[in-house]
Scaffold this motif. Structure first.
Motif, PDB file in Angstrom:
ATOM      1  N   ALA A   1       0.830  -1.208   0.000  1.00 32.00           N
ATOM      2  CA  ALA A   1       0.000   0.000   0.000  1.00 32.00           C
ATOM      3  C   ALA A   1       0.863   1.257   0.000  1.00 32.00           C
ATOM      4  CB  ALA A   1      -0.921  -0.004   1.217  1.00 32.00           C
ATOM      5  N   LEU A   2       2.027   1.178   0.633  1.00 33.75           N
ATOM      6  CA  LEU A   2       2.892   2.343   0.798  1.00 33.75           C
ATOM      7  C   LEU A   2       3.743   2.657  -0.428  1.00 33.75           C
ATOM      8  CD1 LEU A   2       4.104   4.415   2.889  1.00 33.75           C
ATOM      9  CD2 LEU A   2       5.868   2.694   3.294  1.00 33.75           C
ATOM     10  N   ILE A   3       4.364   1.659  -1.000  1.00 31.86           N
ATOM     11  CA  ILE A   3       5.354   1.866  -2.068  1.00 31.86           C
ATOM     12  C   ILE A   3       4.771   2.593  -3.287  1.00 31.86           C
ATOM     13  CG2 ILE A   3       6.862   0.679  -3.720  1.00 31.86           C
ATOM     14  CD1 ILE A   3       7.526  -1.303  -1.432  1.00 31.86           C
ATOM     15  N   PRO A   4       3.582   2.239  -3.791  1.00 30.01           N
ATOM     16  CA  PRO A   4       3.065   2.974  -4.954  1.00 30.01           C
ATOM     17  C   PRO A   4       2.897   4.474  -4.698  1.00 30.01           C
ATOM     18  CG  PRO A   4       1.814   0.965  -4.633  1.00 30.01           C
ATOM     19  CD  PRO A   4       2.715   1.104  -3.439  1.00 30.01           C
ATOM     20  N   VAL A   5       2.539   4.835  -3.478  1.00 27.62           N
ATOM     21  CA  VAL A   5       2.375   6.250  -3.135  1.00 27.62           C
ATOM     22  C   VAL A   5       3.735   6.932  -3.127  1.00 27.62           C
ATOM     23  CG1 VAL A   5       1.650   7.839  -1.308  1.00 27.62           C
ATOM     24  CG2 VAL A   5       0.243   5.856  -1.878  1.00 27.62           C
TER      25      VAL A   5
END
Length: 181
Positions: free
Chosen positions: A61-65
Motif C-alpha cells: 500500500a505504501l510503495i506505490p504512493v
C-alpha cells in the motif's frame, strides 16, 4: 483585541513533553506486546528472506504512493515487486538490533489497535486508498512527536534506498549507472 497564537500556546513545553513521553511509552508497549503475544511472527513470507506477510500488506500500500511520479502506472506493479525484493535484501543485511527495531515499526503499523490511532487508517492496508496513505505520511512527517517523525523518515529512507538501488530507477534521475571496471 485577540491574542496571537504565539502568546497563547495550545500546548506548553511541559505538556508536550508529557504527551511525547506517554506516546513513546504507548508505542514501545504496543511493539513489545505484539512481539510477546505472537502477533509478530518472525517467519518470512514465501519468496522473501526477512519481510513477513503482514509487512508486505503494508508495503504494497505504501510503495506505490512513494513512487508516484517516478514510475508509470503500467510499470507500477513490477516496480513495487522489485522494490520489495530490494528492500528484503537490504533488511537481511541489517544488524540484529536494527532489524528488531524495523520489525517493531512494522508490528505497530500492522496491529489494528495501533494502526488506526497512529495512521488514521482504520481498515486493513489492502483497502487503504492512495489519498489515505498520503495523509498518513504527511501526518507522520509533520507530527509533533519525534517518534512518528523518525518512523516517517525510516520508512521513506528504506523504500527510496530500495527503489534507487534498482537499475530501472536510474533513467528517471538521469543516472547513467555505475562505471564499468
Amino acid at each position: 483585541m485577540h491574542p496571537s497564537l504565539t502568546e497563547t500556546p495550545a500546548l506548553s513545553r511541559r505538556g508536550l513533553l508529557k504527551f511525547s513521553l506517554g506516546a513513546s511509552a504507548f508505542l514501545a508497549t504496543a511493539g513489545l506486546g505484539a512481539s510477546l503475544s505472537g502477533c509478530s511472527s518472525n517467519v518470512a513470507a514465501n519468496g522473501f528472506v526477512t519481510l513477513r506477510s503482514g509487512d508486505l500488506l503494508f508495503l504494497r500500500a505504501l510503495i506505490p504512493v512513494m513512487l508516484e511520479g517516478a514510475v508509470a502506472s503500467a510499470a507500477m506493479p513490477a516496480a513495487v515487486d522489485g522494490t520489495l525484493k530490494s528492500l528484503d535484501r537490504s533488511l537481511d543485511h541489517l544488524s540484529p538490533e536494527m532489524l528488531k527495531l524495523t520489525r517493531q515499526l512494522f508490528d505497530v503499523l500492522g496491529m489494528a489497535v495501533t494502526r488506526g490511532p497512529l495512521t488514521g487508517i482504520w481498515g486493513s492496508w489492502e483497502n487503504a486508498s492512495s489519498d489515505a496513505m498520503r495523509h498518513f505520511l504527511q501526518r507522520w512527517q509533520n507530527s509533533s512527536l519525534g517518534l512518528l517523525r523518525m518512523g516517517h523518515s525510516s520508512l521513506l529512507q528504506m523504500v527510496m534506498m530500495a527503489w534507487y538501488a534498482r537499475s530501472e530507477s536510474w533513467a528517471h534521475c538521469a543516472y547513467p549507472g555505475p562505471p564499468t571496471v
